[in-house]
Design an enzyme around this catalytic site. Structure first.
Site, PDB file in Angstrom:
ATOM      1  N   GLY A 104      83.170 -27.534 100.197  1.00  0.00           N
ATOM      2  CA  GLY A 104      83.469 -27.484 101.621  1.00  0.00           C
ATOM      3  C   GLY A 104      83.250 -26.105 102.219  1.00  0.00           C
ATOM      4  O   GLY A 104      83.260 -25.093 101.526  1.00  0.00           O
ATOM      5  N   ARG A 168      78.342 -31.221  97.538  1.00  0.00           N
ATOM      6  CA  ARG A 168      79.420 -31.387  96.561  1.00  0.00           C
ATOM      7  C   ARG A 168      78.916 -31.915  95.215  1.00  0.00           C
ATOM      8  O   ARG A 168      79.697 -32.355  94.383  1.00  0.00           O
ATOM      9  CB  ARG A 168      80.489 -32.326  97.120  1.00  0.00           C
ATOM     10  CG  ARG A 168      81.233 -31.722  98.320  1.00  0.00           C
ATOM     11  CD  ARG A 168      82.445 -32.547  98.718  1.00  0.00           C
ATOM     12  NE  ARG A 168      83.171 -31.958  99.826  1.00  0.00           N
ATOM     13  CZ  ARG A 168      84.098 -31.011  99.712  1.00  0.00           C
ATOM     14  NH1 ARG A 168      84.390 -30.536  98.514  1.00  0.00           N
ATOM     15  NH2 ARG A 168      84.722 -30.544 100.776  1.00  0.00           N
ATOM     16  N   ASP A 199      86.394 -26.003  91.358  1.00  0.00           N
ATOM     17  CA  ASP A 199      85.442 -26.888  90.673  1.00  0.00           C
ATOM     18  C   ASP A 199      84.058 -26.251  90.593  1.00  0.00           C
ATOM     19  O   ASP A 199      83.385 -26.309  89.559  1.00  0.00           O
ATOM     20  CB  ASP A 199      85.334 -28.237  91.403  1.00  0.00           C
ATOM     21  CG  ASP A 199      86.491 -29.167  91.081  1.00  0.00           C
ATOM     22  OD1 ASP A 199      87.180 -28.923  90.078  1.00  0.00           O
ATOM     23  OD2 ASP A 199      86.708 -30.118  91.840  1.00  0.00           O
ATOM     24  N   LYS A 225      85.692 -19.057  96.943  1.00  0.00           N
ATOM     25  CA  LYS A 225      85.679 -19.651  98.274  1.00  0.00           C
ATOM     26  C   LYS A 225      86.607 -20.857  98.334  1.00  0.00           C
ATOM     27  O   LYS A 225      86.487 -21.767  97.531  1.00  0.00           O
ATOM     28  CB  LYS A 225      84.251 -20.093  98.629  1.00  0.00           C
ATOM     29  CG  LYS A 225      84.103 -20.791  99.953  1.00  0.00           C
ATOM     30  CD  LYS A 225      83.845 -22.282  99.983  1.00  0.00           C
ATOM     31  CE  LYS A 225      83.707 -23.063  98.760  1.00  0.00           C
ATOM     32  NZ  LYS A 225      83.875 -24.523  98.967  1.00  0.00           N
ATOM     33  N   THR A 226      87.565 -20.862  99.226  1.00  0.00           N
ATOM     34  CA  THR A 226      88.284 -22.066  99.630  1.00  0.00           C
ATOM     35  C   THR A 226      89.315 -21.681 100.672  1.00  0.00           C
ATOM     36  O   THR A 226      90.075 -20.729 100.470  1.00  0.00           O
ATOM     37  CB  THR A 226      88.990 -22.813  98.482  1.00  0.00           C
ATOM     38  OG1 THR A 226      89.845 -23.832  99.025  1.00  0.00           O
ATOM     39  CG2 THR A 226      89.844 -21.899  97.620  1.00  0.00           C
ATOM     40  N   ASP A 228      91.832 -23.328 101.269  1.00  0.00           N
ATOM     41  CA  ASP A 228      93.133 -23.775 100.771  1.00  0.00           C
ATOM     42  C   ASP A 228      93.945 -22.648 100.151  1.00  0.00           C
ATOM     43  O   ASP A 228      95.166 -22.754 100.014  1.00  0.00           O
ATOM     44  CB  ASP A 228      92.966 -24.890  99.743  1.00  0.00           C
ATOM     45  CG  ASP A 228      92.477 -26.186 100.367  1.00  0.00           C
ATOM     46  OD1 ASP A 228      92.365 -26.233 101.605  1.00  0.00           O
ATOM     47  OD2 ASP A 228      92.202 -27.142  99.627  1.00  0.00           O
TER      48      ASP A 228
END
Length: 566
Positions: A104, A168, A199, A225-226, A228
């Site tokens: 994402g 993805r 992941d 990277k995220t 979240d």
């Protein structure tokens, strides 16, 4: 972007000299102003440096299994860049490097690519940077763009992943690894940078192990990277995009707080991104001071039930009604439902049923649920029942983004308050409004922090590849200090890993960082949440600032974890 020169798979398009004014037709004034925003570098990256290895590394869990899965990489040390004499400079030969965006979107990804590109331009004259298009599938299909100054320029300091786009896909089967090897050989790659989350960086480590096992020269470096915020450790203090996304969400939360106070009659239930950890929800609470904030890790630790959560919300609403407040704001992490033990058990049973049985409309499949899970399932609103039965993601997990937890809680709180009204313990008026703030935060213009942090991560990735490193994740630390004092290095990806049993085999996974209930951010939150519950301490931080007194402000979570905020 039409204005940029594209070199794709050997087809050359005409290039023109870039200038900010040329993009005025498609860029806003703010976007244009960001194109030439200067990006400072840590001092160690601006001068001569050398790479110093640390002690041998282990793993986050099950080191023996990780050692079996990564026999050529396990135990390798992390690396630090330190100042050096010019005589220690790495050779300036040209390199062929690939870069891929995986998973994402997160604000700042374009600056990672810009940092890699600029490192190669500054330190390795004659280098080529290939941008693999559409994520890991671009590696397997050898779909790429040769990145040039003209191509990269319009994306500097801009949000999104549209420079080369993401995907993805995962490289995990023998055939897929073979395709990646063929691309590596065809392009004569010296290195590959994988920009992604847990992941994707696990996949990066598998690629590094595979390339080394085949004696290929291609080395692999990851970048964290995220939005979240759950990809972090001592050496990797934060993932990029978290700072920007939280500021975007906090602006929207601040807006609905003012709306709640203006109308005086709505409770806004706001669900926020974050499938696993509740980091975004916690950070947004620290920035805006809502009346109620649910933290999934606390719910799990206290083994709270849906009834417990509902009662807690209803209790606060009743107390506020006594003070004359029939409005408020409630923050909910996206993955809340996964943290409630009774719901976890129900989901586990549903997963088993969905994997082996056809779900009949007559509901006979329900007989396979345990009595307590059946009771819970029947208790849930029909819409939530349907969402729990949706197709699982590739890892077999419930797609929590599609479960409208905020609407479920509104219905459950409404029912509980009606019972209390009949019992004369609640005399207020309740109207719930539901919101989900998700994709809105993934592609905003990166904050000054994320823009600078990402640029340093990319520049560091270039330095690590230039020095011959592989299987590391780019690490920039000391982030509470001025940029010049930031530290730079690479952390062994295997040191972040644990294993999970999937389909009868051990699979490596980077261990997600959850909200630490003994950590400084959560302790700060619980010290004030009772006050926020009954008193309207709302803060509206407004939109992200690029200039002025708050433009370089870093998120509370990072500063508290680094001990830089009291």
């Amino acid at each position: 972007m039409a204005a940029a020169a594209v070199v794709a798979n050997g087809d050359y398009a005409a290039a023109k000299t870039p200038s900010a004014g040329r993009y005025a037709a498609v860029y806003s004034e703010v976007q244009n102003s960001r194109l030439d925003h200067p990006l400072p570098l840590p001092s160690v990256l601006k001068n001569s440096f050398k790479v110093v290895d640390g002690p041998p590394s282990s793993a986050a869990g099950n080191p023996d299994e990780i050692a079996k899965l990564f026999p050529r990489l396990f135990g390798q040390p992390s690396a630090n860049l330190v100042p050096a004499d010019s005589s220690d400079n790495l050779p300036g030969r040209g390199l062929k490097i690939g870069v891929v965006l995986s998973g994402g979107q997160a604000p700042g990804g374009h600056n990672v690519i810009s940092g890699i590109f600029d490192y190669l331009q500054d330190r390795c004259k004659g280098s080529t940077l290939y941008g693999f298009r559409g994520g890991p599938a671009g590696i397997m299909k050898c779909k790429y763009v040769v990145l040039t100054p003209e191509y990269i320029y319009p994306y500097r300091n801009q949000g999104g992943f549209d420079m080369i786009c993401s995907g993805r896909d995962k490289i995990e089967t023998p055939e897929q690894f073979k395709q990646a090897e063929e691309t590596s050989v065809k392009l004569d790659l010296d290195g590959l940078v994988v920009i992604g989350g847990d992941d994707s960086n696990t996949n990066a480590c598998l690629l590094a192990e595979n390339f080394r096992s085949k004696n290929l020269k291609t080395r692999v470096i990851g970048c964290p990277k995220t939005i979240d915020g759950d990809l972090k450790c001592k050496e990797v203090p934060t993932s990029f995009g978290f700072d920007t996304a939280c500021k975007i969400y906090a602006e929207m939360i601040g807006n609905v707080m003012i709306d709640a106070r203006s109308t005086g009659k709505y409770y806004h239930f706001v669900r926020l991104m974050g499938r696993a950890g509740s980091h975004i929800t916690l950070e947004c609470a620290l920035q805006t001071h809502p009346n109620i904030t649910l933290i999934g890790e606390e719910v799990a630790a206290q083994k709270q039930t849906l009834k417990t959560v509902t009662d807690y919300i209803a209790d606060v609403i009743c107390k506020r009604a006594e003070l004359g407040y029939n409005y408020g704001v409630i923050l909910i992490p996206e993955g809340l439902i996964d943290f409630i033990p009774e719901v976890q058990q129900l989901i586990a049973e549903l997963n088993e049923i969905l994997a082996h049985d056809i779900v009949d409309e007559a509901g006979l499949w329900k007989k396979k649920l345990t009595p307590q899970s059946l009771q819970l399932f029947d208790f849930l609103p029909p819409a939530i029942q349907d969402q729990l039965m949706l197709e699982r993601d590739p890892h077999g997990n419930v797609q929590v983004a599609k479960i409208e937890t905020e609407k479920m809680l509104i219905q459950m709180v409404e029912t509980e308050l009606e019972v209390r009204k009949q019992g004369a313990t609640y005399k207020g008026q309740f109207k719930g409004q539901s919101h989900f703030f998700g994709y809105e935060g993934r592609c905003g213009l990166p904050s000054n922090f994320d823009a600078t942090y990402c640029y340093a991560l990319g520049y560091a990735a270039g330095a690590l590849l230039h020095s011959g490193k592989t299987g590391l994740i780019s690490s920039v630390g000391n982030l509470a200090a001025p940029v010049a004092e930031w530290t730079v290095g690479g952390t062994a990806l295997t040191s972040l890993m644990d294993v999970e049993r999937r389909h009868g085999k051990f699979k490596p996974v980077i261990k997600k960082a959850m909200v630490e209930l003994e950590g400084a951010p959560f302790r700060k939150f619980i010290s004030t949440r009772e006050d926020w519950a009954l008193n309207n301490r709302y803060l509206n931080p407004g939109p992200i600032q690029f200039v002025g007194p708050t433009s370089n402000k870093v998120n509370h979570t990072l500063l508290l974890e680094l001990g830089a905020e009291a």
